[in-house]
Design an enzyme around this catalytic site. Sequence first.
Site, PDB file in Angstrom:
ATOM      1  N   CYS A 190      -6.045   1.336  -2.151  1.00 43.64           N
ATOM      2  CA  CYS A 190      -5.514   2.474  -2.712  1.00 43.64           C
ATOM      3  C   CYS A 190      -4.769   2.594  -3.891  1.00 43.64           C
ATOM      4  O   CYS A 190      -4.135   3.653  -4.218  1.00 43.64           O
ATOM      5  CB  CYS A 190      -4.208   2.823  -1.371  1.00 43.64           C
ATOM      6  SG  CYS A 190      -3.061   1.420  -1.343  1.00 43.64           S
ATOM      7  N   CYS A 229      -2.458  -3.335  -3.420  1.00 43.19           N
ATOM      8  CA  CYS A 229      -3.737  -3.261  -2.765  1.00 43.19           C
ATOM      9  C   CYS A 229      -4.969  -2.660  -3.661  1.00 43.19           C
ATOM     10  O   CYS A 229      -4.645  -1.590  -4.617  1.00 43.19           O
ATOM     11  CB  CYS A 229      -3.670  -2.115  -1.527  1.00 43.19           C
ATOM     12  SG  CYS A 229      -5.123  -1.790  -0.619  1.00 43.19           S
ATOM     13  N   CYS A 233       0.873  -1.224  -0.122  1.00 42.57           N
ATOM     14  CA  CYS A 233      -0.038   0.087  -0.085  1.00 42.57           C
ATOM     15  C   CYS A 233       0.822   1.145   0.076  1.00 42.57           C
ATOM     16  O   CYS A 233       2.053   1.322   0.221  1.00 42.57           O
ATOM     17  CB  CYS A 233      -0.879  -0.085   1.284  1.00 42.57           C
ATOM     18  SG  CYS A 233      -1.797  -1.498   1.570  1.00 42.57           S
TER      19      CYS A 233
END
Length: 356
Positions: A72, A69, A38
């Site tokens: 995000c 991810c 992330c």
Amino acid sequence: MLITDTAQADGYYRALLERAEEYNGIFFVGVRTTGVFCIASCRARKPKRENVEFHSSFKSALDAGFRPCKICRPTENAHAAPPAVAQVMAWLRADPQSRITDRWLRQNGIRPEPLRRWFVQHHGMSFHAFQRMLRINAALQELKRGRSATQVAFDSGYDSLSGFAYTYKKLTGSAPSDPARLILLHRFTTPLGPMLACATEQGICLLEFADRRMLETEFKDLQRLLKARIIAGENAHTRQVEREIGEYFAGSRQQFDVALETPGSAFQRSVWQSLRTLDYGSTHSYQSLAERIGRPSAVRAVAAANGANRIAIIVPCHRVLGKDGALTGYGGGLARKQWLLEHERGPSDSTFRLEA
């Protein structure tokens, strides 16, 4: 690169807990318990400190086995312009001759310091240098339309013709009375990280991922071959390629219409043209590519021309594999090459088969 300094990693973890946007792109956090990585501002539930590791680039996180991810979207959003930068860029596109000062930014609720850091990190130049290049590009277009250097100088915000002429020559290498040929450099983001597009008036002459190792060499070669200088800017070709590449990543485009300018030897151009005939989702060997251009014994030369390609994705050198079907070198990195091939194959078929 994996961050091994404990104090630095602890600082990054605090930024992760605070969802500090200014750290987006500075580090990428791999979560061992989920296998994803992330950016700092991710809205997902925060992992424990002992379950994370920090990387300096998303490529390092990919190489370590982490996947992006879905919340995000780190490979895309880590390098996307923050809202304040996007707003400033919109102002500059609307009026490239304007001068945006630190005082003006503060009056409009924008802190100059983060803005300056972002431009140095993502464009390799100061915000004010970026503005100067945009003004000079706009001035060049006005000069080509037949306006006098004096008119253009004062409309561009210069107090004197001599000051305009000095800046113009410093950036373009020629006087305003002899309009230079320029290569415009534009940056945009994709799901695999930021890309750089270079364009002349004739078309796109470079499209590469921003972290390509040979990028500086390619810039020098382009300027030599086209007898032009590179400055920051946009034109119809850069806007079109950004739109078409976005459609490619969205899965709605398989062929590209943007014009290209590809300086090189006759042999290199024949290889690049042959690459453009390779079907979307197909994979081929260097041998089959050599046979396509009628040079079956020139496999090494074909491989070299393939490696010299400056226009990623549109001239699809990622569709060429080793003789045994294995992934081979790719300027954007093997992780990206595999991603592109799987993207074109679709989720139901990730097997790479060589085709004639």
